[in-house]
Design a protein around this motif. Sequence first.
Motif, PDB file in Angstrom:
ATOM      1  N   SER A 144      15.271 -33.298  -7.893  1.00  0.00           N
ATOM      2  CA  SER A 144      14.407 -34.195  -7.878  1.00  0.00           C
ATOM      3  C   SER A 144      13.267 -33.752  -7.443  1.00  0.00           C
ATOM      4  CB  SER A 144      15.173 -34.889  -6.976  1.00  0.00           C
ATOM      5  OG  SER A 144      15.323 -34.247  -5.884  1.00  0.00           O
ATOM      6  N   ILE A 145      13.163 -32.238  -7.256  1.00  0.00           N
ATOM      7  CA  ILE A 145      12.164 -32.193  -5.882  1.00  0.00           C
ATOM      8  C   ILE A 145      11.292 -31.373  -6.933  1.00  0.00           C
ATOM      9  CG2 ILE A 145      11.100 -30.375  -4.377  1.00  0.00           C
ATOM     10  CD1 ILE A 145      14.058 -30.141  -2.906  1.00  0.00           C
ATOM     11  N   PRO A 146       9.751 -32.405  -7.082  1.00  0.00           N
ATOM     12  CA  PRO A 146       8.392 -31.669  -7.681  1.00  0.00           C
ATOM     13  C   PRO A 146       8.814 -29.890  -7.801  1.00  0.00           C
ATOM     14  CG  PRO A 146       8.163 -33.354  -7.445  1.00  0.00           C
ATOM     15  CD  PRO A 146       9.201 -33.397  -6.748  1.00  0.00           C
ATOM     16  N   ARG A 147       9.152 -29.477  -9.224  1.00  0.00           N
ATOM     17  CA  ARG A 147       8.385 -27.684  -9.373  1.00  0.00           C
ATOM     18  C   ARG A 147       6.960 -27.995  -8.782  1.00  0.00           C
ATOM     19  NH1 ARG A 147      10.743 -23.043 -11.625  1.00  0.00           N
ATOM     20  NH2 ARG A 147      12.030 -24.600 -12.939  1.00  0.00           N
ATOM     21  N   GLU A 190       4.791 -25.467  -6.674  1.00  0.00           N
ATOM     22  CA  GLU A 190       3.671 -23.981  -6.709  1.00  0.00           C
ATOM     23  C   GLU A 190       2.628 -24.192  -5.779  1.00  0.00           C
ATOM     24  OE1 GLU A 190       3.625 -25.305 -10.671  1.00  0.00           O
ATOM     25  OE2 GLU A 190       5.537 -24.025 -11.051  1.00  0.00           O
ATOM     26  N   ALA A 191       2.455 -25.388  -5.288  1.00  0.00           N
ATOM     27  CA  ALA A 191       1.443 -26.052  -4.788  1.00  0.00           C
ATOM     28  C   ALA A 191       1.043 -25.262  -3.350  1.00  0.00           C
ATOM     29  CB  ALA A 191       0.883 -27.181  -4.476  1.00  0.00           C
ATOM     30  N   ALA A 192       2.703 -24.745  -3.392  1.00  0.00           N
ATOM     31  CA  ALA A 192       2.940 -24.597  -1.682  1.00  0.00           C
ATOM     32  C   ALA A 192       2.532 -22.835  -1.227  1.00  0.00           C
ATOM     33  CB  ALA A 192       3.914 -24.803  -0.844  1.00  0.00           C
ATOM     34  N   ALA A 193       2.948 -21.949  -2.707  1.00  0.00           N
ATOM     35  CA  ALA A 193       2.946 -20.863  -3.163  1.00  0.00           C
ATOM     36  C   ALA A 193       1.173 -20.266  -3.126  1.00  0.00           C
ATOM     37  CB  ALA A 193       3.649 -20.356  -4.302  1.00  0.00           C
ATOM     38  N   ASN A 194       0.503 -21.204  -4.448  1.00  0.00           N
ATOM     39  CA  ASN A 194      -0.691 -20.993  -4.175  1.00  0.00           C
ATOM     40  C   ASN A 194      -1.554 -21.126  -3.121  1.00  0.00           C
ATOM     41  OD1 ASN A 194      -0.199 -21.305  -7.118  1.00  0.00           O
ATOM     42  ND2 ASN A 194      -0.715 -23.315  -7.987  1.00  0.00           N
ATOM     43  N   LEU A 195      -1.423 -21.626  -1.828  1.00  0.00           N
ATOM     44  CA  LEU A 195      -1.744 -22.113  -1.283  1.00  0.00           C
ATOM     45  C   LEU A 195      -1.480 -21.040   0.447  1.00  0.00           C
ATOM     46  CD1 LEU A 195      -1.869 -26.152  -0.250  1.00  0.00           C
ATOM     47  CD2 LEU A 195      -3.909 -24.456  -0.457  1.00  0.00           C
ATOM     48  N   GLY A 196      -1.267 -20.046  -0.437  1.00  0.00           N
ATOM     49  CA  GLY A 196      -0.248 -18.032   0.108  1.00  0.00           C
ATOM     50  C   GLY A 196       0.630 -18.957   0.858  1.00  0.00           C
ATOM     51  N   ALA A 197       1.575 -19.625   0.823  1.00  0.00           N
ATOM     52  CA  ALA A 197       3.069 -19.411   1.232  1.00  0.00           C
ATOM     53  C   ALA A 197       3.805 -18.275   0.494  1.00  0.00           C
ATOM     54  CB  ALA A 197       3.774 -20.860   1.794  1.00  0.00           C
ATOM     55  N   SER A 198       4.506 -17.444   1.107  1.00  0.00           N
ATOM     56  CA  SER A 198       5.253 -16.436   0.828  1.00  0.00           C
ATOM     57  C   SER A 198       7.060 -17.627   0.240  1.00  0.00           C
ATOM     58  CB  SER A 198       6.092 -15.775   1.842  1.00  0.00           C
ATOM     59  OG  SER A 198       7.011 -16.638   2.948  1.00  0.00           O
ATOM     60  N   ALA A 199       7.551 -17.016  -0.327  1.00  0.00           N
ATOM     61  CA  ALA A 199       8.887 -17.223  -0.856  1.00  0.00           C
ATOM     62  C   ALA A 199       9.644 -18.024  -0.069  1.00  0.00           C
ATOM     63  CB  ALA A 199       9.632 -16.416  -1.769  1.00  0.00           C
ATOM     64  N   ARG A 205       9.758 -24.741   4.731  1.00  0.00           N
ATOM     65  CA  ARG A 205       8.776 -25.421   4.588  1.00  0.00           C
ATOM     66  C   ARG A 205       8.955 -26.458   3.939  1.00  0.00           C
ATOM     67  NH1 ARG A 205       4.824 -24.288   8.634  1.00  0.00           N
ATOM     68  NH2 ARG A 205       4.222 -26.669   8.238  1.00  0.00           N
ATOM     69  N   VAL A 206       9.039 -26.327   2.084  1.00  0.00           N
ATOM     70  CA  VAL A 206       9.177 -27.130   1.617  1.00  0.00           C
ATOM     71  C   VAL A 206      10.408 -27.440   0.571  1.00  0.00           C
ATOM     72  CG1 VAL A 206       8.573 -27.935  -1.198  1.00  0.00           C
ATOM     73  CG2 VAL A 206       7.159 -26.013   0.848  1.00  0.00           C
ATOM     74  N   VAL A 207      11.112 -26.982   0.448  1.00  0.00           N
ATOM     75  CA  VAL A 207      12.534 -26.867  -0.740  1.00  0.00           C
ATOM     76  C   VAL A 207      13.723 -27.367   0.513  1.00  0.00           C
ATOM     77  CG1 VAL A 207      14.351 -25.797  -1.954  1.00  0.00           C
ATOM     78  CG2 VAL A 207      11.861 -24.706  -2.354  1.00  0.00           C
ATOM     79  N   TRP A 208      14.102 -26.867   1.801  1.00  0.00           N
ATOM     80  CA  TRP A 208      14.803 -26.900   2.234  1.00  0.00           C
ATOM     81  C   TRP A 208      14.921 -28.614   3.415  1.00  0.00           C
ATOM     82  CZ3 TRP A 208      19.981 -25.923   3.638  1.00  0.00           C
ATOM     83  CH2 TRP A 208      20.096 -26.228   5.118  1.00  0.00           C
ATOM     84  N   PRO A 209      13.800 -28.795   3.585  1.00  0.00           N
ATOM     85  CA  PRO A 209      13.689 -30.561   4.225  1.00  0.00           C
ATOM     86  C   PRO A 209      13.203 -31.408   3.152  1.00  0.00           C
ATOM     87  CG  PRO A 209      11.649 -28.973   5.325  1.00  0.00           C
ATOM     88  CD  PRO A 209      12.531 -28.014   3.711  1.00  0.00           C
ATOM     89  N   LEU A 210      13.052 -31.182   1.957  1.00  0.00           N
ATOM     90  CA  LEU A 210      13.532 -32.058   0.557  1.00  0.00           C
ATOM     91  C   LEU A 210      14.744 -32.218   0.450  1.00  0.00           C
ATOM     92  CD1 LEU A 210       9.984 -31.518  -1.353  1.00  0.00           C
ATOM     93  CD2 LEU A 210      11.145 -33.405   0.717  1.00  0.00           C
TER      94      LEU A 210
END
Length: 275
Positions: free
Chosen positions: A169-172, A176-185, A191-196
């Motif tokens: 249910s977490i939008p891919r 991708e937006a977080a990665a485009n902003l420079g976040a590492s895997a 910051r994204v997958v775990w909280p959601l």
Amino acid sequence: MFALILPAVLVVAALLVGPMVLLARISLNQYSATQLMIEATTAQNYLNAVADPYYRGVMATTLVMAFTCTAVTLALGFPAAYRLARMESRWKSLVTVLTLIPLLVGNVVRAAGWLGLLGNDGLINATLRGLRITSEPLQLIYTPGAVAVGTIAVVLPYMILTLSSVIESIPRAVEEAAANLGASALTVFRRVVWPLALPGTVAGCVLVFILCMNTYATAVLLGGSQFKMMAPAVYDQFSKGMNWPFGAALAFILLAATLVLTVLGTALLGRRYAR
């Protein structure tokens, strides 16, 4: 609406609540070696269980095993659940079915399979001796490690399926937006997958923890007579000791510990999710 759910409520009350009420009443009786039990209203069985160092040790072993298995199951299950949730090939349905297949086999059968692997004459020891790595069989069976491995194997599919349904249910696009902003895997995960995915993590951990607290067949077959957990201890009081009041008291102590720790854990993780 109430008329629609009334039949289900009555069935649950008859098959679950009724026996629990009866068991609670039995736990307040007194044990008699000649009469099995004497009707009374006393909390002495609970006091005896709490005061006995042996049963305190059994409860401590059960808690350590449940927490350890839950943590390891989460660590193993999250990557598998993420891969399953993000899979887009035609093999996704097959992988899901393969994850479900272990649930079709009873715990006793699976424990017997681990006996064939971990026993002194099992596959692992036979392979080690055949390769001349060891001359004597390693003591793999009838150890806490064997119980932990067998328990994790039982509960791992529950964790994977629970987590994968939430991760799907977490939008891919968010990742991708977080990665485009420079976040590492690692940052995307933290910051994204775990909280959601935290609601699914809570649900999976609660389910797995409850199953681990109440494991019976795995503890008996892989742990042996020297390794004691609460569920086998309850069974021993009913079947071997014939002390039904004390066995009922142990059962409710196990139930109370499971409920309290489940509620506390859910509340703590839920508060973190709210933040």
